[in-house]
Motif scaffolding. Structure first.
Motif, PDB file in Angstrom:
ATOM      1  N   GLN A  29       0.822  -1.217   0.000  1.00  0.00           N
ATOM      2  CA  GLN A  29       0.000   0.000   0.000  1.00  0.00           C
ATOM      3  C   GLN A  29       0.853   1.264   0.000  1.00  0.00           C
ATOM      4  N   ILE A  30       2.026   1.181   0.588  1.00  0.00           N
ATOM      5  CA  ILE A  30       2.909   2.349   0.598  1.00  0.00           C
ATOM      6  C   ILE A  30       3.477   2.575  -0.799  1.00  0.00           C
ATOM      7  N   TYR A  89      -3.674 -10.814  -0.820  1.00  0.00           N
ATOM      8  CA  TYR A  89      -4.620 -10.893  -1.933  1.00  0.00           C
ATOM      9  C   TYR A  89      -5.593  -9.714  -2.006  1.00  0.00           C
ATOM     10  N   ALA A  90      -6.003  -9.177  -0.875  1.00  0.00           N
ATOM     11  CA  ALA A  90      -6.950  -8.058  -0.865  1.00  0.00           C
ATOM     12  C   ALA A  90      -6.339  -6.775  -1.420  1.00  0.00           C
ATOM     13  N   CYS A  91      -5.042  -6.743  -1.638  1.00  0.00           N
ATOM     14  CA  CYS A  91      -4.371  -5.550  -2.174  1.00  0.00           C
ATOM     15  C   CYS A  91      -4.294  -5.549  -3.695  1.00  0.00           C
ATOM     16  N   GLU A  92      -4.773  -6.608  -4.337  1.00  0.00           N
ATOM     17  CA  GLU A  92      -4.698  -6.685  -5.796  1.00  0.00           C
ATOM     18  C   GLU A  92      -5.311  -5.463  -6.488  1.00  0.00           C
ATOM     19  N   PRO A  93      -6.507  -4.987  -6.099  1.00  0.00           N
ATOM     20  CA  PRO A  93      -7.060  -3.817  -6.788  1.00  0.00           C
ATOM     21  C   PRO A  93      -6.173  -2.573  -6.669  1.00  0.00           C
ATOM     22  N   GLU A  94      -5.533  -2.382  -5.532  1.00  0.00           N
ATOM     23  CA  GLU A  94      -4.654  -1.220  -5.369  1.00  0.00           C
ATOM     24  C   GLU A  94      -3.450  -1.310  -6.299  1.00  0.00           C
ATOM     25  N   VAL A  95      -2.876  -2.508  -6.414  1.00  0.00           N
ATOM     26  CA  VAL A  95      -1.727  -2.710  -7.298  1.00  0.00           C
ATOM     27  C   VAL A  95      -2.130  -2.411  -8.735  1.00  0.00           C
ATOM     28  N   GLY A 113       0.465  -1.429 -11.644  1.00  0.00           N
ATOM     29  CA  GLY A 113       1.295  -2.617 -11.479  1.00  0.00           C
ATOM     30  C   GLY A 113       0.587  -3.855 -11.982  1.00  0.00           C
ATOM     31  N   HIS A 114       1.352  -4.918 -12.116  1.00  0.00           N
ATOM     32  CA  HIS A 114       0.804  -6.215 -12.510  1.00  0.00           C
ATOM     33  C   HIS A 114       0.819  -7.108 -11.279  1.00  0.00           C
ATOM     34  N   TYR A 115      -0.364  -7.438 -10.764  1.00  0.00           N
ATOM     35  CA  TYR A 115      -0.466  -8.279  -9.577  1.00  0.00           C
ATOM     36  C   TYR A 115      -0.321  -9.741  -9.980  1.00  0.00           C
ATOM     37  N   VAL A 116       0.600 -10.449  -9.324  1.00  0.00           N
ATOM     38  CA  VAL A 116       0.826 -11.870  -9.579  1.00  0.00           C
ATOM     39  C   VAL A 116       0.406 -12.627  -8.327  1.00  0.00           C
ATOM     40  N   LYS A 117      -0.588 -13.493  -8.473  1.00  0.00           N
ATOM     41  CA  LYS A 117      -1.051 -14.262  -7.322  1.00  0.00           C
ATOM     42  C   LYS A 117      -0.053 -15.378  -7.031  1.00  0.00           C
ATOM     43  N   ALA A 177       2.947   5.757  -3.310  1.00  0.00           N
ATOM     44  CA  ALA A 177       4.112   6.469  -3.832  1.00  0.00           C
ATOM     45  C   ALA A 177       4.143   6.481  -5.361  1.00  0.00           C
ATOM     46  N   ASN A 178       3.214   5.734  -5.966  1.00  0.00           N
ATOM     47  CA  ASN A 178       3.099   5.684  -7.424  1.00  0.00           C
ATOM     48  C   ASN A 178       4.393   5.198  -8.090  1.00  0.00           C
ATOM     49  N   VAL A 179       4.934   4.090  -7.567  1.00  0.00           N
ATOM     50  CA  VAL A 179       6.187   3.563  -8.112  1.00  0.00           C
ATOM     51  C   VAL A 179       6.022   2.155  -8.690  1.00  0.00           C
ATOM     52  N   LEU A 180       4.789   1.718  -8.928  1.00  0.00           N
ATOM     53  CA  LEU A 180       4.564   0.352  -9.400  1.00  0.00           C
ATOM     54  C   LEU A 180       4.196   0.235 -10.877  1.00  0.00           C
ATOM     55  N   SER A 181       4.140   1.320 -11.581  1.00  0.00           N
ATOM     56  CA  SER A 181       3.742   1.266 -12.984  1.00  0.00           C
ATOM     57  C   SER A 181       4.633   0.299 -13.766  1.00  0.00           C
ATOM     58  N   GLY A 182       3.987  -0.705 -14.377  1.00  0.00           N
ATOM     59  CA  GLY A 182       4.701  -1.690 -15.181  1.00  0.00           C
ATOM     60  C   GLY A 182       5.443  -2.751 -14.396  1.00  0.00           C
ATOM     61  N   ARG A 183       5.368  -2.714 -13.068  1.00  0.00           N
ATOM     62  CA  ARG A 183       6.088  -3.673 -12.232  1.00  0.00           C
ATOM     63  C   ARG A 183       5.201  -4.864 -11.888  1.00  0.00           C
ATOM     64  N   SER A 184       5.814  -6.040 -11.780  1.00  0.00           N
ATOM     65  CA  SER A 184       5.106  -7.248 -11.345  1.00  0.00           C
ATOM     66  C   SER A 184       5.389  -7.466  -9.867  1.00  0.00           C
ATOM     67  N   VAL A 185       4.321  -7.553  -9.079  1.00  0.00           N
ATOM     68  CA  VAL A 185       4.455  -7.717  -7.636  1.00  0.00           C
ATOM     69  C   VAL A 185       3.394  -8.675  -7.123  1.00  0.00           C
TER      70      VAL A 185
END
Length: 193
Positions: free
Chosen positions: A123-124, A140-146, A151-155, A128-136
């Motif tokens: 969430q931090i 599981y409840a944080c997927e929509p934020e990513v 960002g690309h959420y990988v389960k 900070a808007n540093v996840l654009s294009g990143r796979s993380v």
């Protein structure tokens, strides 16, 4: 290998294991680790919460230990650190509102320094808007934020970790062995048996 200087960003009701285990493990292998919380001084404590997976639709929460901070947030100079650790729990949802926290995270991201994030710590990074294009990965409840942060959420399973460049992420504390092992690789730390 010279010891690295590592910063942990935390706050009240951080997940107990997610702050204590990396703090102790990274110090055990010889790194210098400073744990800080906005508006708190070295020697003060944050309260922790134990999140457990007991078969309900989400985790349960129980009181944890008090975790003593060993550095003062206001004194931090992020340029003097080699890497960042962001534990989860409930702390990320409110410390991300602190502009200085965002500034610190952006420093590590833009300078391609190793960042280890677990559970709700993501969430931090979304703030900070540093996840654009990143796979993380993250809890599981944080997927929509990513996803909303580009960002690309990988389960992943709770015992797994995911590495994308300088960033290593995990779902929750059961992933500590994999998460910390990958973080140590990013730091260039080798352990011989």
């Amino acid at each position: 290998m010279p010891a690295k200087r590592i910063l942990i960003l935390t706050g009240d009701y951080v997940e107990d294991y997610e702050v204590m285990v990396p703090y102790q493990a990274l110090r055990m292998v010889g790194h210098h680790v400073d744990a800080v919380c906005p508006d708190k001084l070295a020697g003060q404590s944050v309260r922790t919460a134990v999140h457990d997976f007991e078969g309900a639709q989400t985790y349960s929460e129980k009181p944890g230990h008090n975790f003593e901070l060993n550095a003062t947030f206001a004194d931090i100079q992020e340029s003097s650190y080699d890497a960042l650790v962001v534990p989860g729990g409930r702390a990320p949802e409110y410390i991300r509102l602190n502009p200085r926290v965002i500034e610190i995270v952006r420093h590590f991201a833009t300078n391609n320094k190793p960042i280890a994030v677990i559970c709700h710590g993501i969430q931090i990074l979304t703030a900070a808007n540093v996840l654009s294009g990143r796979s993380v990965t993250a809890y599981y409840a944080c997927e929509p934020e990513v996803t909303n942060a580009g960002g690309h959420y990988v389960k992943k399973g709770v015992t797994e970790a995911l590495v994308d460049g300088n960033l290593v992420t995990a779902v929750a504390w059961p992933g500590h062995p994999a998460w910390l092992a990958e973080f140590l690789k990013l730091l260039g730390t080798t352990i011989t048996l």
